[in-house]
Scaffold this motif. Structure first.
Motif, PDB file in Angstrom:
ATOM      1  N   ARG A 282      81.463  14.761  68.054  1.00  0.00           N
ATOM      2  CA  ARG A 282      80.791  15.930  67.472  1.00  0.00           C
ATOM      3  C   ARG A 282      79.587  16.354  68.303  1.00  0.00           C
ATOM      4  NH1 ARG A 282      81.311  13.793  61.237  1.00  0.00           N
ATOM      5  NH2 ARG A 282      83.518  14.322  60.986  1.00  0.00           N
TER       6      ARG A 282
ATOM      7  N   PHE B 196      81.775  16.827  47.593  1.00  0.00           N
ATOM      8  CA  PHE B 196      81.327  15.575  48.182  1.00  0.00           C
ATOM      9  C   PHE B 196      80.112  15.051  47.403  1.00  0.00           C
ATOM     10  CE2 PHE B 196      79.657  13.082  51.909  1.00  0.00           C
ATOM     11  CZ  PHE B 196      80.816  12.400  52.222  1.00  0.00           C
TER      12      PHE B 196
ATOM     13  N   PHE C 211      85.633  21.167  55.123  1.00  0.00           N
ATOM     14  CA  PHE C 211      84.783  20.355  56.004  1.00  0.00           C
ATOM     15  C   PHE C 211      85.078  20.638  57.476  1.00  0.00           C
ATOM     16  CE2 PHE C 211      83.644  16.549  58.396  1.00  0.00           C
ATOM     17  CZ  PHE C 211      82.310  16.415  58.043  1.00  0.00           C
TER      18      PHE C 211
ATOM     19  N   GLN D  33      90.047  12.903  53.843  1.00  0.00           N
ATOM     20  CA  GLN D  33      89.735  14.335  53.956  1.00  0.00           C
ATOM     21  C   GLN D  33      89.890  14.753  55.397  1.00  0.00           C
ATOM     22  OE1 GLN D  33      85.796  15.159  51.830  1.00  0.00           O
ATOM     23  NE2 GLN D  33      85.646  13.109  52.672  1.00  0.00           N
TER      24      GLN D  33
ATOM     25  N   GLN E  90      82.143   3.982  55.153  1.00  0.00           N
ATOM     26  CA  GLN E  90      83.503   4.316  54.711  1.00  0.00           C
ATOM     27  C   GLN E  90      84.029   3.205  53.800  1.00  0.00           C
ATOM     28  OE1 GLN E  90      85.065   7.285  55.460  1.00  0.00           O
ATOM     29  NE2 GLN E  90      83.051   7.745  56.315  1.00  0.00           N
TER      30      GLN E  90
ATOM     31  N   GLY F   9      89.559  16.035  58.959  1.00  0.00           N
ATOM     32  CA  GLY F   9      88.438  16.224  59.877  1.00  0.00           C
ATOM     33  C   GLY F   9      87.269  15.286  59.670  1.00  0.00           C
ATOM     34  N   THR F  10      87.366  14.380  58.691  1.00  0.00           N
ATOM     35  CA  THR F  10      86.235  13.477  58.448  1.00  0.00           C
ATOM     36  C   THR F  10      86.400  12.190  59.244  1.00  0.00           C
ATOM     37  OG1 THR F  10      87.322  12.408  56.566  1.00  0.00           O
ATOM     38  CG2 THR F  10      85.980  14.357  56.107  1.00  0.00           C
ATOM     39  N   THR F  11      85.305  11.430  59.320  1.00  0.00           N
ATOM     40  CA  THR F  11      85.371  10.165  60.050  1.00  0.00           C
ATOM     41  C   THR F  11      86.389   9.227  59.399  1.00  0.00           C
ATOM     42  OG1 THR F  11      83.423   9.501  58.805  1.00  0.00           O
ATOM     43  CG2 THR F  11      83.071  10.230  61.058  1.00  0.00           C
TER      44      THR F  11
ATOM     45  N   ALA G 143      76.473  18.408  55.335  1.00  0.00           N
ATOM     46  CA  ALA G 143      77.613  18.056  54.485  1.00  0.00           C
ATOM     47  C   ALA G 143      77.879  16.561  54.512  1.00  0.00           C
ATOM     48  CB  ALA G 143      78.852  18.816  54.970  1.00  0.00           C
ATOM     49  N   GLY G 144      76.821  15.776  54.387  1.00  0.00           N
ATOM     50  CA  GLY G 144      77.017  14.327  54.523  1.00  0.00           C
ATOM     51  C   GLY G 144      77.721  14.056  55.834  1.00  0.00           C
ATOM     52  N   MET G 145      77.338  14.817  56.853  1.00  0.00           N
ATOM     53  CA  MET G 145      78.073  14.771  58.111  1.00  0.00           C
ATOM     54  C   MET G 145      77.589  13.636  59.013  1.00  0.00           C
ATOM     55  SD  MET G 145      78.680  17.692  60.975  1.00  0.00           S
ATOM     56  CE  MET G 145      79.657  18.773  59.935  1.00  0.00           C
ATOM     57  N   THR G 146      78.531  12.800  59.403  1.00  0.00           N
ATOM     58  CA  THR G 146      78.225  11.660  60.270  1.00  0.00           C
ATOM     59  C   THR G 146      78.024  12.114  61.705  1.00  0.00           C
ATOM     60  OG1 THR G 146      79.657  10.330  58.861  1.00  0.00           O
ATOM     61  CG2 THR G 146      79.114   9.416  61.027  1.00  0.00           C
TER      62      THR G 146
ATOM     63  N   GLU H 145      77.192   4.672  58.867  1.00  0.00           N
ATOM     64  CA  GLU H 145      77.151   5.931  59.613  1.00  0.00           C
ATOM     65  C   GLU H 145      75.865   6.685  59.267  1.00  0.00           C
ATOM     66  OE1 GLU H 145      80.678   7.993  58.361  1.00  0.00           O
ATOM     67  OE2 GLU H 145      81.981   6.615  59.430  1.00  0.00           O
TER      68      GLU H 145
ATOM     69  N   TYR I  26      73.996  10.214  58.614  1.00  0.00           N
ATOM     70  CA  TYR I  26      74.208  11.618  58.266  1.00  0.00           C
ATOM     71  C   TYR I  26      73.093  12.468  58.881  1.00  0.00           C
ATOM     72  CZ  TYR I  26      77.284  10.107  54.376  1.00  0.00           C
ATOM     73  OH  TYR I  26      78.274   9.574  53.600  1.00  0.00           O
TER      74      TYR I  26
ATOM     75  N   ASP J 158      83.632   8.240  52.171  1.00  0.00           N
ATOM     76  CA  ASP J 158      82.276   7.683  52.195  1.00  0.00           C
ATOM     77  C   ASP J 158      81.920   7.042  50.839  1.00  0.00           C
ATOM     78  OD1 ASP J 158      82.730   9.790  54.099  1.00  0.00           O
ATOM     79  OD2 ASP J 158      80.627   9.744  54.608  1.00  0.00           O
TER      80      ASP J 158
HETATM   81  N1  GLN Z   1      80.702  11.466  56.562  1.00  0.00           N
HETATM   82  C1  GLN Z   1      82.030  11.931  56.762  1.00  0.00           C
HETATM   83  C2  GLN Z   1      82.116  12.723  58.034  1.00  0.00           C
HETATM   84  O1  GLN Z   1      81.133  13.183  58.528  1.00  0.00           O
HETATM   85  C3  GLN Z   1      82.529  12.753  55.582  1.00  0.00           C
HETATM   86  C4  GLN Z   1      81.741  13.979  55.315  1.00  0.00           C
HETATM   87  C5  GLN Z   1      82.324  14.884  54.233  1.00  0.00           C
HETATM   88  O2  GLN Z   1      83.468  14.739  53.855  1.00  0.00           O
HETATM   89  N2  GLN Z   1      81.591  15.816  53.731  1.00  0.00           N
HETATM   90  O3  GLN Z   1      83.168  12.896  58.564  1.00  0.00           O
END
Ligand code: GLN
Length: 256
Positions: free
Chosen positions: A105, A43, A80, A144, A120, A146-148, A97-100, A215, A217, A191
């Protein structure tokens, strides 16, 4: 008599097991002096591999946090969609992980303050007939797992999605982009910063102009691990306030 001895030894074993479980779940971090962060290192520029090393914004900010807390940072590179379950179970101390941050969640994990934002976007092949997101209906979409991006795209058309049957979930961004290059999907929703990195690294791809919402992170923690969450959050706050986070971001993301 024999039975009583047996009972006592069983109880003793149980007690030991309980004590071990207790400290394992609670203070593994402090005990081993480690901060175990789960991420998915596909990512860029947030996390990616340079040789065997995981680098990127999240890896560097996490290192600064670990240094402040006097812990040794260890990074686990996983899919992810394994990050949140692994954080919930205590296998990892935190997920970065750049997680939104999303409401769904938040029901499973707690989040730190936000340290970055993402949007996105849609990647297509340069010669694609898809000119805007209005052309996505009925097209094969990659995202990907499980991602947003996957969650939005696979939602029903009434909810602004394109239907689950039209979306393929890949283990990571790199595989989704490979599928796009190979013609297995018509576009990839991901993203914006990883999108830019993938387009820069692969010929014949471009990003559509889109106006999706921004979004936030953030770092996630197990619900019960509020102690670590607070410590990490305090460290993160200081690093945001003194400009350290911005410095790391600016190193990896050049202004357009
Ligand atoms: N920001 C996106 C999410 O949280 C993708 C994150 C990622 O793929 N690492 O779902």
């Amino acid at each position: 008599m024999k039975n009583i001895t047996k009972l006592i030894s069983v109880l003793a074993a149980l007690a030991i097991a309980l004590i071990c479980c207790g400290c394992g779940a609670k203070s593994m971090t402090a005990k081993e002096g480690k901060l175990i962060m789960a991420t998915n290192a596909e990512f860029p520029p947030y996390e990616y591999k340079e040789g065997d090393k995981i680098v990127g914004i999240d890896a560097e900010v996490a290192k600064l946090i670990a240094d402040k807390l006097g812990l040794e940072l260890e990074i686990a590179d996983v899919d992810f969609d394994s990050i949140i379950p692994g954080v919930q179970s205590g296998k990892y101390d935190m997920g970065m992980a750049g997680m939104t941050v999303t409401d769904e969640r938040k029901e499973k994990v707690n989040f730190s303050d936000s340290y970055a934002t993402g949007v996105q976007v849609v990647i297509v092949r340069e010669d694609s007939e898809i000119k805007s997101i209005d052309d996505l209906e009925g097209k094969k979409i990659g995202a990907q797992q499980g991602t947003t991006g996957y969650i939005y795209a696979s939602d029903t058309p009434e909810n602004g999605g394109y239907g689950e049957e039209n979306v393929t979930g890949y283990q990571n961004g790199a595989l989704a982009v490979e599928a796009l290059k190979g013609g297995k999907v018509d576009c990839v929703i991901i993203d914006n910063e990883p999108a830019k990195a993938y387009v820069a690294a692969n010929e014949g791809l471009k990003i559509l102009d889109t106006e999706y919402v921004t979004e936030d992170y953030a770092i996630c923690f197990a619900k019960k691990n509020t102690e670590l969450q607070e410590k990490v959050n305090d460290a993160l706050k200081e690093l945001i306030e003194d400009g350290s986070v911005k410095k790391v971001v600016d190193k990896y993301i050049k202004a357009d």
